[in-house]
Every structure is written in C-alpha cells, then in structure tokens.
Design a protein around this motif. Structure first.
Motif, PDB file in Angstrom:
ATOM      1  N   UNK A  37       0.830  -1.212   0.000  1.00  0.00           N
ATOM      2  CA  UNK A  37       0.000   0.000   0.000  1.00  0.00           C
ATOM      3  C   UNK A  37       0.864   1.262   0.000  1.00  0.00           C
ATOM      4  N   UNK A  38       1.951   1.249   0.760  1.00  0.00           N
ATOM      5  CA  UNK A  38       2.878   2.384   0.774  1.00  0.00           C
ATOM      6  C   UNK A  38       3.485   2.582  -0.614  1.00  0.00           C
ATOM      7  N   UNK A  39       3.895   1.486  -1.243  1.00  0.00           N
ATOM      8  CA  UNK A  39       4.484   1.572  -2.587  1.00  0.00           C
ATOM      9  C   UNK A  39       3.466   2.080  -3.607  1.00  0.00           C
ATOM     10  N   UNK A  40       2.222   1.638  -3.503  1.00  0.00           N
ATOM     11  CA  UNK A  40       1.189   2.137  -4.409  1.00  0.00           C
ATOM     12  C   UNK A  40       0.959   3.636  -4.208  1.00  0.00           C
ATOM     13  N   UNK A  45       1.886   9.092  -6.126  1.00  0.00           N
ATOM     14  CA  UNK A  45       2.403  10.405  -5.726  1.00  0.00           C
ATOM     15  C   UNK A  45       3.528  10.879  -6.636  1.00  0.00           C
ATOM     16  N   UNK A  46       4.366   9.943  -7.096  1.00  0.00           N
ATOM     17  CA  UNK A  46       5.548  10.327  -7.875  1.00  0.00           C
ATOM     18  C   UNK A  46       5.416  10.022  -9.361  1.00  0.00           C
ATOM     19  N   UNK A  51       8.079   2.074  -8.229  1.00  0.00           N
ATOM     20  CA  UNK A  51       7.309   1.757  -7.023  1.00  0.00           C
ATOM     21  C   UNK A  51       6.386   0.554  -7.223  1.00  0.00           C
ATOM     22  N   UNK A  52       6.003   0.295  -8.455  1.00  0.00           N
ATOM     23  CA  UNK A  52       5.213  -0.904  -8.743  1.00  0.00           C
ATOM     24  C   UNK A  52       6.071  -2.142  -8.520  1.00  0.00           C
ATOM     25  N   UNK A  53       7.297  -2.112  -9.016  1.00  0.00           N
ATOM     26  CA  UNK A  53       8.235  -3.215  -8.787  1.00  0.00           C
ATOM     27  C   UNK A  53       8.524  -3.385  -7.303  1.00  0.00           C
TER      28      UNK A  53
END
Length: 102
Positions: A37-40, A45-46, A51-53
């Motif tokens: 969830x943080x990566x998503x 955000x960026x 971040x998907x990887x």
C-alpha cells in the motif's frame, strides 16, 4: 500442497487460512501487504513505475519468506494465483477487523 480444486473463493478462503496457521507468517504477510500500500501510494504520488516493482517485491517477498521459513509449505500463489491474491487482501482486512489474529 493440497490437491483440492476450488470453484468459488468462499470455498478457497478457509484453505487459505489453514495455509497461514503460523502467526509469524501472518505477520510477514501483514507487513508485506502494508508495504504494498505504501508503494502504491508512492507510485501515484511520484508517477515513478519503480514503485510498482518495489510493491511486488515487498508483497511477494515477505509472504514467501513466511511460507518457506515458518509454514514450511509452498505458497498457494503457485497453484491458485488469483484466489491467493484475493485471499491476501481479505486476510489483511480480517486482521484489521480482529477476525484473524496477528
């Protein structure tokens, strides 16, 4: 690994929970899913696809460590990829609701 076949997710989920009987494994799944969830959030955000990887590595990495080192079983993902993906999110929600213990 079970030889059972599941026609419905409702039939699969009890099997999924049995495959996550070790509390350490459930904790690793919880950490991994939270990091997903943080990566998503970081992805949106960026706009950086890395971040998907990172999310995939966190989600599957933590879960597979839990299975190989604590449960000593093969992750259900290998046999039931869609149901396992769904099961992880339902278990995550059930942990937050107090239905599954950490």
């Amino acid at each position: 690994m079970s030889t059972e076949r599941f026609a419905r997710f409702a039939d699969f989920y009890p099997f999924y929970l049995r495959e996550h009987a070790d509390r350490r494994n459930r904790r690793l799944h919880f950490i991994g899913t939270t990091l997903v969830l943080v990566c998503l959030w970081r992805l949106f955000a960026t706009g950086q696809p890395v971040w998907l990887l990172n999310g995939l590595l966190c989600g599957y990495g933590f879960a597979w460590i839990g299975h190989f080192f604590f449960e000593k079983n093969r992750p259900a993902t290998f046999k039931y990829p869609l149901y396992s993906f769904m099961g992880d999110w339902v278990m995550y929600a059930d942990i937050w609701r107090g239905r599954v213990k950490l």
